[in-house]
Design a protein around this motif. Structure first.
Motif, PDB file in Angstrom:
ATOM      1  N   ARG A  93     -36.148 -14.871 -50.021  1.00  0.00           N
ATOM      2  CA  ARG A  93     -35.783 -13.448 -49.654  1.00  0.00           C
ATOM      3  C   ARG A  93     -35.421 -12.975 -48.307  1.00  0.00           C
ATOM      4  N   SER A  94     -35.849 -13.839 -47.133  1.00  0.00           N
ATOM      5  CA  SER A  94     -35.470 -13.893 -45.352  1.00  0.00           C
ATOM      6  C   SER A  94     -35.325 -14.587 -45.211  1.00  0.00           C
ATOM      7  N   TRP A  95     -35.365 -16.240 -46.060  1.00  0.00           N
ATOM      8  CA  TRP A  95     -34.397 -17.035 -45.857  1.00  0.00           C
ATOM      9  C   TRP A  95     -33.497 -17.130 -46.166  1.00  0.00           C
ATOM     10  N   GLU A  96     -32.972 -16.531 -47.550  1.00  0.00           N
ATOM     11  CA  GLU A  96     -31.194 -15.944 -47.532  1.00  0.00           C
ATOM     12  C   GLU A  96     -30.998 -14.896 -46.977  1.00  0.00           C
ATOM     13  N   LYS A  97     -30.939 -14.424 -46.414  1.00  0.00           N
ATOM     14  CA  LYS A  97     -30.590 -13.231 -45.969  1.00  0.00           C
ATOM     15  C   LYS A  97     -30.354 -13.633 -44.272  1.00  0.00           C
ATOM     16  N   ALA A  98     -31.469 -14.275 -43.695  1.00  0.00           N
ATOM     17  CA  ALA A  98     -30.683 -15.398 -41.903  1.00  0.00           C
ATOM     18  C   ALA A  98     -29.569 -16.028 -42.702  1.00  0.00           C
ATOM     19  N   ARG A  99     -29.977 -16.913 -43.665  1.00  0.00           N
ATOM     20  CA  ARG A  99     -28.914 -17.875 -43.422  1.00  0.00           C
ATOM     21  C   ARG A  99     -27.763 -17.657 -43.913  1.00  0.00           C
ATOM     22  N   PHE A 131     -30.467 -20.217 -35.701  1.00  0.00           N
ATOM     23  CA  PHE A 131     -31.369 -19.603 -34.640  1.00  0.00           C
ATOM     24  C   PHE A 131     -30.750 -18.110 -34.112  1.00  0.00           C
ATOM     25  N   LYS A 132     -29.485 -17.645 -34.563  1.00  0.00           N
ATOM     26  CA  LYS A 132     -29.924 -16.517 -33.526  1.00  0.00           C
ATOM     27  C   LYS A 132     -29.862 -15.142 -34.573  1.00  0.00           C
ATOM     28  N   ALA A 133     -29.306 -15.974 -35.568  1.00  0.00           N
ATOM     29  CA  ALA A 133     -29.904 -15.353 -37.102  1.00  0.00           C
ATOM     30  C   ALA A 133     -31.845 -14.716 -37.185  1.00  0.00           C
ATOM     31  N   LEU A 134     -31.609 -15.995 -36.894  1.00  0.00           N
ATOM     32  CA  LEU A 134     -33.263 -15.845 -37.107  1.00  0.00           C
ATOM     33  C   LEU A 134     -34.433 -15.200 -36.354  1.00  0.00           C
ATOM     34  N   ASP A 135     -33.617 -14.972 -34.847  1.00  0.00           N
ATOM     35  CA  ASP A 135     -34.134 -14.015 -34.473  1.00  0.00           C
ATOM     36  C   ASP A 135     -33.918 -13.106 -34.129  1.00  0.00           C
ATOM     37  N   LYS A 136     -33.480 -12.148 -35.531  1.00  0.00           N
ATOM     38  CA  LYS A 136     -32.881 -10.777 -36.240  1.00  0.00           C
ATOM     39  C   LYS A 136     -33.882 -10.856 -37.678  1.00  0.00           C
ATOM     40  N   SER A 137     -34.421 -11.321 -37.387  1.00  0.00           N
ATOM     41  CA  SER A 137     -35.147 -12.140 -39.165  1.00  0.00           C
ATOM     42  C   SER A 137     -36.974 -10.986 -39.050  1.00  0.00           C
TER      43      SER A 137
END
Length: 386
Positions: free
Chosen positions: A310-316, A217-223
């Motif tokens: 693409r956005s999922w893999e970047k955040a993951r 979720f920390k990574a998702l906040d920056k997506s």
């Protein structure tokens, strides 16, 4: 209709009679055996006979330049014997020619698949890239179980994943099953069914821990994707499949009753998904656009996302969860419910499993939870004894 003793020498020099389009030279030894000579110079061996219906039939044996006289005579004798025994070589040959190729069957199979499959492109991909290059030109009665088994083995040896080989088997087998149901010429049984299915384990168990969820979720906040966090949150809170959520509509959400109706599922049946308070709060906070029916549309198009890979893999990857698939969020939702003490039956109902065996793969998670319970109980009891 000259009658002669056909032999290699005569056939070498035989010509069409002057002024005629063709001349048939009938052998005086083998009944019905003839050499057809045409005005253009072509010559063909054949056998003519009367079938059971009293009609004259002809079976072409071969062109003069393709086979020797001895080969033609042997074939004529064999065919003549078949006729005497009640056979019909011409009809048999016509029946053979009526057997469709796999390419023809595949076209009909795909047309049929498009009438009921949600994604017939998957079937089309398997046919186009695997089945048609190998089997497309072959007639159905030429395809044997032995050759199919060998081909599957070759695919596996070439590095194709066991699940992919099994997918080839499924599509190929379905083609022949349809051919059998449609009573296509040359198909009396399904040759794929006689090839033993190789046992393999396609299970890939990946569950998020509470700590990993926090990192994600920390990574998702920056997506850069404005909806990705909402999508991932609801996948974890509902255990829904990605496509089910991306195509969800506001009209299917009942916040008062805290339910979400999924009208079309993988099983083909609708189901209601209960919404936790957290899920309700997440949905209430979602942005809405006038006239847009979708729950989580792409803000740029106001239509469902076609791909979030693409956005999922970047955040993951930013969260260091390199092996995490989007479908693992569904597994994780189940894991968190089980670890909270919910039984497998209830979890299966939430996930929409029709067969309890689908939920059984989470049994080890349930066992871990039960083990923690008995250990806690034992520690409490033993502590009192001390």
């Amino acid at each position: 209709m000259p009658k002669v003793k056909l032999d290699a020498t005569f056939c070498l020099t035989a010509r069409c009679e002057e002024g005629k389009k063709k001349t048939d030279y009938w052998d005086v030894i083998t009944t019905g055996f003839l050499l057809e000579c045409r005005a253009g110079g072509g010559k063909t061996y054949a056998l003519r006979y009367i079938d059971d219906a009293g009609r004259q039939r002809q079976h072409k044996i071969g062109r003069y330049e393709d086979i020797s006289f001895d080969q033609a005579r042997k074939m004529a004798k064999r065919l003549r014997a078949e006729v005497v025994m009640g056979g019909n070589p011409a009809a048999k040959k016509a029946e053979k020619k009526a057997v469709p190729t796999y390419a023809e069957l595949a076209a009909d199979h795909l047309a049929h698949a498009r009438t009921y499959q949600k994604q017939p492109k998957n079937t089309e991909f398997v046919m186009k890239n695997h089945l048609l290059p190998r089997w497309g030109k072959m007639r159905l009665d030429e395809i044997t179980s032995q050759d199919i088994a060998k081909w599957f083995a070759e695919k596996a040896a070439a590095g194709l994943a066991p699940a992919t080989v099994d997918k080839l088997r499924t599509v190929f087998g379905r083609s022949f099953e349809l051919a059998r149901q449609w009573k296509l010429p040359g198909v009396l049984s399904n040759p794929v069914r006689d090839v033993p299915r190789r046992k393999y384990s396609n299970a890939r168990e990946r569950y998020l821990s509470a700590g990993e969820v926090k990192r994600l979720f920390k990574a998702l906040d920056k997506s850069e994707s404005p909806q990705l966090k909402n999508i991932v949150t609801l996948l974890l809170l509902t255990g829904a499949r990605k496509t089910e959520l991306l195509t969800a509509k506001w009209e299917q959400i009942d916040l008062e009753r805290r339910t979400w109706l999924i009208p079309t599922t993988k099983t083909g049946k609708p189901r209601f998904v209960p919404l936790s308070q957290s899920a309700v709060e997440t949905i209430e906070a979602l942005p809405r656009w006038a006239g847009c029916p979708w729950l989580l549309p792409n803000p740029d198009t106001l239509k469902p996302y076609t791909d979030i890979k693409r956005s999922w893999e970047k955040a993951r990857d930013a969260a260091g969860l390199y092996d995490l698939r989007i479908h693992d969020l569904r597994h994780s939702a189940a894991s968190f419910m089980i670890n909270a003490g919910i039984d497998l039956y209830a979890v299966g109902r939430v996930l929409g499993h029709v067969d309890h065996r689908s939920t059984q793969k989470y049994a080890h998670v349930a066992n871990d939870t039960l083990m923690k319970a008995v250990e806690a109980g034992a520690a409490n009891m033993m502590g009192g004894l001390g």
